[in-house]
Design a protein around this motif. Structure first.
Motif, short mmCIF file in Angstrom:
data_model
loop_
_atom_site.label_atom_id
_atom_site.label_comp_id
_atom_site.label_asym_id
_atom_site.label_seq_id
_atom_site.Cartn_x
_atom_site.Cartn_y
_atom_site.Cartn_z
N LEU A 32 70.51 49.46 97.46
CA LEU A 32 69.67 48.10 97.98
C LEU A 32 68.76 48.58 99.51
CD1 LEU A 32 72.53 46.20 100.05
CD2 LEU A 32 70.96 45.11 97.52
N HIS A 33 68.42 50.21 99.32
CA HIS A 33 67.69 51.04 100.25
C HIS A 33 66.45 50.92 98.60
CE1 HIS A 33 65.70 54.54 101.28
NE2 HIS A 33 65.71 53.54 102.81
N ARG A 34 66.74 51.35 97.71
CA ARG A 34 65.96 51.08 96.74
C ARG A 34 65.29 49.67 95.99
NH1 ARG A 34 67.04 55.76 92.85
NH2 ARG A 34 68.66 56.74 93.68
N VAL A 35 66.09 49.24 96.31
CA VAL A 35 65.38 47.41 95.79
C VAL A 35 64.49 47.25 96.84
CG1 VAL A 35 66.91 45.24 95.22
CG2 VAL A 35 67.81 46.59 94.57
N SER A 36 64.73 47.13 97.94
CA SER A 36 64.15 47.08 99.81
C SER A 36 62.19 47.60 99.16
CB SER A 36 64.67 46.91 100.66
OG SER A 36 65.10 48.61 101.21
N GLY A 37 62.55 48.59 98.28
CA GLY A 37 61.39 49.58 98.66
C GLY A 37 60.80 49.00 97.33
N VAL A 38 61.45 48.79 96.42
CA VAL A 38 60.75 47.71 95.02
C VAL A 38 59.93 46.73 95.89
CG1 VAL A 38 60.87 46.62 92.74
CG2 VAL A 38 61.92 48.90 93.50
N VAL A 39 60.11 46.13 97.08
CA VAL A 39 60.42 44.28 96.96
C VAL A 39 58.79 44.71 98.04
CG1 VAL A 39 61.24 42.47 98.48
CG2 VAL A 39 62.90 43.12 96.73
N MET A 40 59.41 45.85 99.34
CA MET A 40 58.11 46.26 99.95
C MET A 40 56.82 46.50 98.79
SD MET A 40 59.43 47.64 103.24
CE MET A 40 59.07 48.92 102.43
N PHE A 41 57.07 47.49 97.95
CA PHE A 41 55.87 47.06 96.96
C PHE A 41 55.43 46.32 95.86
CE2 PHE A 41 54.27 49.14 92.94
CZ PHE A 41 53.53 50.03 93.84
N GLY A 42 55.93 45.76 95.87
CA GLY A 42 55.78 44.41 95.35
C GLY A 42 54.32 43.15 96.60
N ALA A 43 55.51 43.76 97.74
CA ALA A 43 54.83 43.01 99.18
C ALA A 43 53.38 42.91 99.08
CB ALA A 43 55.56 42.49 100.13
N ILE A 44 53.24 44.10 99.16
CA ILE A 44 51.54 44.66 99.24
C ILE A 44 50.81 44.17 98.84
CG2 ILE A 44 50.22 46.57 99.32
CD1 ILE A 44 52.34 48.83 99.41
N ALA A 45 50.96 43.54 97.67
CA ALA A 45 49.30 42.47 97.15
C ALA A 45 50.18 41.43 97.31
CB ALA A 45 49.99 42.73 95.22
N VAL A 46 50.81 40.62 97.60
CA VAL A 46 50.63 39.26 99.02
C VAL A 46 50.40 39.62 99.71
CG1 VAL A 46 52.54 37.79 99.63
CG2 VAL A 46 53.03 38.80 97.64
N LEU A 47 50.47 40.37 100.40
CA LEU A 47 49.91 40.56 102.11
C LEU A 47 48.62 41.61 102.25
CD1 LEU A 47 52.78 42.98 103.92
CD2 LEU A 47 52.59 40.42 103.83
N LEU A 48 48.27 42.05 101.28
CA LEU A 48 46.98 42.50 101.02
C LEU A 48 45.32 41.30 100.52
CD1 LEU A 48 46.85 45.84 98.90
CD2 LEU A 48 46.12 45.43 101.63
N TRP A 49 46.57 39.99 99.60
CA TRP A 49 45.90 39.01 99.20
C TRP A 49 45.87 38.12 100.74
CZ3 TRP A 49 47.59 34.21 99.64
CH2 TRP A 49 46.33 33.42 98.90
N LEU A 50 46.68 37.78 101.45
CA LEU A 50 46.66 37.21 102.27
C LEU A 50 45.52 37.66 103.47
CD1 LEU A 50 50.36 35.85 102.99
CD2 LEU A 50 48.80 34.70 102.22
N LEU A 51 45.09 39.04 103.58
CA LEU A 51 44.28 39.41 104.67
C LEU A 51 42.93 39.50 104.63
CD1 LEU A 51 43.89 40.86 106.86
CD2 LEU A 51 44.97 43.89 105.33
N ALA A 52 42.98 40.06 103.25
CA ALA A 52 41.33 39.35 102.22
C ALA A 52 41.20 38.20 102.12
CB ALA A 52 41.20 40.06 101.25
N THR A 53 42.25 37.58 102.49
CA THR A 53 41.34 35.05 102.80
C THR A 53 41.50 35.34 103.84
OG1 THR A 53 42.71 35.68 100.27
CG2 THR A 53 42.15 33.33 102.20
N SER A 54 41.91 35.71 104.39
CA SER A 54 41.94 35.52 105.76
C SER A 54 40.73 36.31 106.52
CB SER A 54 43.55 36.67 107.19
OG SER A 54 43.02 37.39 106.98
#
Length: 132
Positions: A32-54
């Protein structure tokens, strides 16, 4: 070609049914620690897109603010926060193990993994309460 008795008695590959294997809490915590790391890595794209748009304009900020009121966006943010909470708790456990704690026995490792599960569950519920 004739089969000899010696060839028939050789060890053959064994089919492993993963649903029948009982993983210890430490193995589940590691996976689960590895899976959560992969999820967070993918989340960077979503969060950066939200930040750039805002940050583009006032209307971009408004559109991101409206997006946060939608249920699918709240679920995605909750999933990201849950992955972050678990990864943080698991990371602290790994740091404590690097200091020599929880390494004495399998039972202490299992107990520390269970504490990580409980702490991450509490943080996940708190994140859900905060979002909704």
């Amino acid at each position: 070609m004739e089969l000899s008795e010696q060839n028939v008695n050789k060890q053959r590959p064994v089919y492993l049914d993963l649903q029948q294997i009982q993983f210890p809490a430490t193995a589940i915590a590691s996976i689960l620690h590895r899976v959560s790391g992969v999820v967070m890595f993918g989340a960077i794209a979503v969060l950066l897109w939200l930040l750039a748009t805002s940050l583009e304009s006032a209307s971009g900020f408004q559109s991101v603010a409206e997006l946060f009121n939608a249920l699918p966006a709240k679920v995605v943010i909750w999933a990201i926060l849950t992955a972050l909470a678990y990864h943080l708790c698991g990371g602290i456990r790994h740091l404590l193990m690097d200091l020599g704690l929880f390494e004495g026995s399998m039972e202490s490792g299992n107990n520390s993994a269970r504490v990580v599960f409980a702490a991450a569950l509490i943080l996940s519920v708190l994140a859900g309460i905060w979002l909704w």
